[in-house]
Enzyme design. Structure first.
Site, PDB file in Angstrom:
ATOM      1  N   ASP A   1       1.558  -3.112  -9.362  1.00 49.98           N
ATOM      2  CA  ASP A   1       1.206  -4.376  -9.998  1.00 49.98           C
ATOM      3  C   ASP A   1       1.486  -4.354 -11.494  1.00 49.98           C
ATOM      4  O   ASP A   1       2.050  -5.303 -12.059  1.00 49.98           O
ATOM      5  CB  ASP A   1      -0.276  -4.682  -9.753  1.00 49.98           C
ATOM      6  CG  ASP A   1      -0.594  -4.888  -8.296  1.00 49.98           C
ATOM      7  OD1 ASP A   1       0.338  -4.971  -7.481  1.00 49.98           O
ATOM      8  OD2 ASP A   1      -1.792  -4.959  -7.958  1.00 49.98           O
TER       9      ASP A   1
ATOM     10  N   GLU B   1      -7.339   0.926 -14.943  1.00 51.68           N
ATOM     11  CA  GLU B   1      -8.014   0.357 -13.773  1.00 51.68           C
ATOM     12  C   GLU B   1      -8.576   1.450 -12.869  1.00 51.68           C
ATOM     13  O   GLU B   1      -9.660   1.303 -12.294  1.00 51.68           O
ATOM     14  CB  GLU B   1      -7.070  -0.554 -12.994  1.00 51.68           C
ATOM     15  CG  GLU B   1      -7.794  -1.413 -11.990  1.00 51.68           C
ATOM     16  CD  GLU B   1      -7.098  -2.718 -11.694  1.00 51.68           C
ATOM     17  OE1 GLU B   1      -7.613  -3.462 -10.845  1.00 51.68           O
ATOM     18  OE2 GLU B   1      -6.053  -3.011 -12.297  1.00 51.68           O
TER      19      GLU B   1
ATOM     20  N   GLY C   1      -8.345 -13.235  -7.485  1.00 53.96           N
ATOM     21  CA  GLY C   1      -8.754 -12.920  -6.128  1.00 53.96           C
ATOM     22  C   GLY C   1      -7.787 -13.345  -5.061  1.00 53.96           C
ATOM     23  O   GLY C   1      -8.124 -13.369  -3.875  1.00 53.96           O
TER      24      GLY C   1
ATOM     25  N   SER D   1      -2.288 -10.177  -8.445  1.00 52.05           N
ATOM     26  CA  SER D   1      -2.353  -9.244  -9.574  1.00 52.05           C
ATOM     27  C   SER D   1      -2.847  -9.869 -10.869  1.00 52.05           C
ATOM     28  O   SER D   1      -2.311  -9.617 -11.939  1.00 52.05           O
ATOM     29  CB  SER D   1      -0.986  -8.574  -9.804  1.00 52.05           C
ATOM     30  OG  SER D   1      -0.603  -7.848  -8.673  1.00 52.05           O
ATOM     31  N   SER D   2      -3.892 -10.658 -10.786  1.00 58.88           N
ATOM     32  CA  SER D   2      -4.460 -11.248 -11.998  1.00 58.88           C
ATOM     33  C   SER D   2      -5.015 -10.170 -12.921  1.00 58.88           C
ATOM     34  O   SER D   2      -4.900 -10.278 -14.153  1.00 58.88           O
ATOM     35  CB  SER D   2      -5.558 -12.249 -11.637  1.00 58.88           C
ATOM     36  OG  SER D   2      -6.587 -11.637 -10.868  1.00 58.88           O
ATOM     37  N   SER D   3      -5.601  -9.117 -12.355  1.00 56.30           N
ATOM     38  CA  SER D   3      -6.162  -8.061 -13.203  1.00 56.30           C
ATOM     39  C   SER D   3      -5.060  -7.278 -13.907  1.00 56.30           C
ATOM     40  O   SER D   3      -5.199  -6.921 -15.088  1.00 56.30           O
ATOM     41  CB  SER D   3      -7.043  -7.111 -12.373  1.00 56.30           C
ATOM     42  OG  SER D   3      -6.300  -6.466 -11.352  1.00 56.30           O
TER      43      SER D   3
ATOM     44  N   HIS E   1       0.815  -1.220   0.000  1.00 62.80           N
ATOM     45  CA  HIS E   1       0.000   0.000   0.000  1.00 62.80           C
ATOM     46  C   HIS E   1       0.852   1.275   0.000  1.00 62.80           C
ATOM     47  O   HIS E   1       0.339   2.364   0.214  1.00 62.80           O
ATOM     48  CB  HIS E   1      -0.986   0.018   1.178  1.00 62.80           C
ATOM     49  CG  HIS E   1      -2.115  -0.951   1.007  1.00 62.80           C
ATOM     50  ND1 HIS E   1      -3.334  -0.592   0.492  1.00 62.80           N
ATOM     51  CD2 HIS E   1      -2.196  -2.273   1.264  1.00 62.80           C
ATOM     52  CE1 HIS E   1      -4.120  -1.655   0.442  1.00 62.80           C
ATOM     53  NE2 HIS E   1      -3.443  -2.687   0.898  1.00 62.80           N
ATOM     54  N   THR E   2       2.133   1.132  -0.249  1.00 59.15           N
ATOM     55  CA  THR E   2       3.000   2.301  -0.348  1.00 59.15           C
ATOM     56  C   THR E   2       2.972   2.911  -1.747  1.00 59.15           C
ATOM     57  O   THR E   2       3.356   4.066  -1.930  1.00 59.15           O
ATOM     58  CB  THR E   2       4.458   1.921  -0.016  1.00 59.15           C
ATOM     59  OG1 THR E   2       4.810   0.750  -0.767  1.00 59.15           O
ATOM     60  CG2 THR E   2       4.614   1.603   1.462  1.00 59.15           C
TER      61      THR E   2
END
Length: 383
Positions: A172, A160, A122, A126-128, A34-35
């Site tokens: 990602d 995204e 899920g 990082s599948s998306s 989350h950085t």
């Protein structure tokens, strides 16, 4: 699925051969969670698990996308009709890439795309991003757009953020596009400067396990956005462009200036997590790989207690693995489910994995999926 198999499936589906087949990997983040949307430091590496896309151009403005992993035939869209806010299910992700490229001034006449993936969905891997990067890589080459890999990553992030509506950072997409075999990627998300750091665990008798808890998460469900908004509030209250600009040694004084306990927790995680990334870089550069274990554990505690994005399954993985002899463990990815990573001596890997599986069975949780993470190559053309 191999490039040849994917090409064959494309031809059977669309009645013509693809112009090429590309692959883009999922990723594991070693440290730095989350950085990325706080202009901070991250250190992911690519997995051998990839999303593969066979692609051919069209000149009639039609986009047809098909996934071997989804029911039904191809989803057909018109490039001119693409716009943020559309609801086309999984097809939103490749559609978002096409829209973003067009919005950036690139002419995309359409495409037929067939997709197959081995990246668990899920699972925080990082599948998306893999899906979007592989589509962008293919269209960049086929339409001769001349985009560098870092720019492809940036465009996929915008896809995204704006089209899909998930406020993700840049990590990602950059990992999927830019990682190299046998290395972790030290990325400064402010200026996108990169450094490939050798990360050959097998040569040292070590292994990094990924434990997919099978608890599904979704970045666009609101919780991720709340954390990002709280970080932005903290930066605003501290008068800095981003939390990356708060020095670690000045953290106690900074926390005293914040108005809410929730924002203090978020700020504390980001500032200490950036420091943890720098510490891991120091240890890896010195060849002391085993010493990163406690840093991973500290990162999990921060994500659990300050960022509050862990879950019972992730905590059970970490606690059980450490009790069974792991050198370190932490959750990885966006949180609220997904996966954890476990650093182990190679000789202890099976023992630790079995202990985690037994703990899940005893707790009544769905059996986890455990596999070894091997630092692998980034996006590339296969055929």
């Amino acid at each position: 699925m191999s490039g040849t198999e994917t090409a064959g499936a494309f031809e059977e589906l669309y009645g013509r051969a693809p112009e090429g087949v590309w692959a883009a990997p999922g990723r594991v983040n070693l440290i730095g969670e989350h950085t990325d949307y706080n202009d901070g430091f991250v250190m992911p590496f690519a997995l051998p698990h990839t999303t593969v896309a066979a692609v051919a151009r069209r000149d009639d403005g039609v986009l047809r996308v098909h996934s071997a992993d989804m029911p039904g035939g191809p989803v057909e869209l018109r490039v001119a009709d693409l716009a943020p806010g559309r609801e086309d299910g999984w097809a939103n992700y490749p559609a978002a890439v096409v829209w973003t490229l067009a919005d950036a001034g690139h002419t995309i006449g359409g495409a037929d795309i067939h997709i197959a993936s081995t990246v668990p969905t899920g699972a925080g891997l990082s599948s998306s991003a893999a899906l979007q990067v592989v589509v962008a890589m293919a269209l960049n080459e086929l339409y001769e757009l001349g985009l560098e890999r870092w720019r492809i990553a940036r465009l996929c992030q915008r896809a995204e953020n704006v089209y899909v509506g998930a406020p993700v950072g840049i990590m990602d997409q950059t990992a999927s596009a830019c990682c190299t075999d046998g290395h972790a990627l030290f990325l400064d998300t402010r200026d996108l400067s990169q450094r490939q750091v050798p990360f050959d665990l097998a040569a040292l008798g070590l292994r990094l396990l990924v434990v997919d808890t099978q608890v599904k998460h979704a970045h666009s469900d609101g919780e991720y956005g709340k954390r990002r908004a709280g970080c932005e509030q903290g930066a605003a209250e501290l008068g800095v462009p981003a939390l990356r600009d708060v020095p670690h040694e000045e953290l106690p004084a900074a926390l005293d200036r914040l108005t809410s306990a929730e924002v203090r927790r978020l700020v504390r995680h980001i500032v200490t997590e950036n420091h943890r990334v720098e510490r891991v870089i120091e240890l890896l550069s010195a060849g002391d790989v085993r010493a990163i274990g406690p840093v991973l554990v500290a990162g999990h505690a921060s994500l659990r207690d300050d960022f509050r994005i862990s879950c019972p399954e992730l905590d059970l993985v970490v606690d059980t693995a450490l009790t069974a002899g792991a050198l370190g463990a932490r959750m990885t990815g966006g949180g609220f489910g997904g996966s954890a990573i476990v650093l182990v001596e190679d000789a202890a890997a099976d023992t630790v994995a079995k202990a985690v599986e037994a703990a899940f069975d005893e707790a009544g949780f769905t059996a986890p999926r455990v596999f070894t993470a091997v630092p692998s190559a980034g996006a590339r053309r296969l055929v």
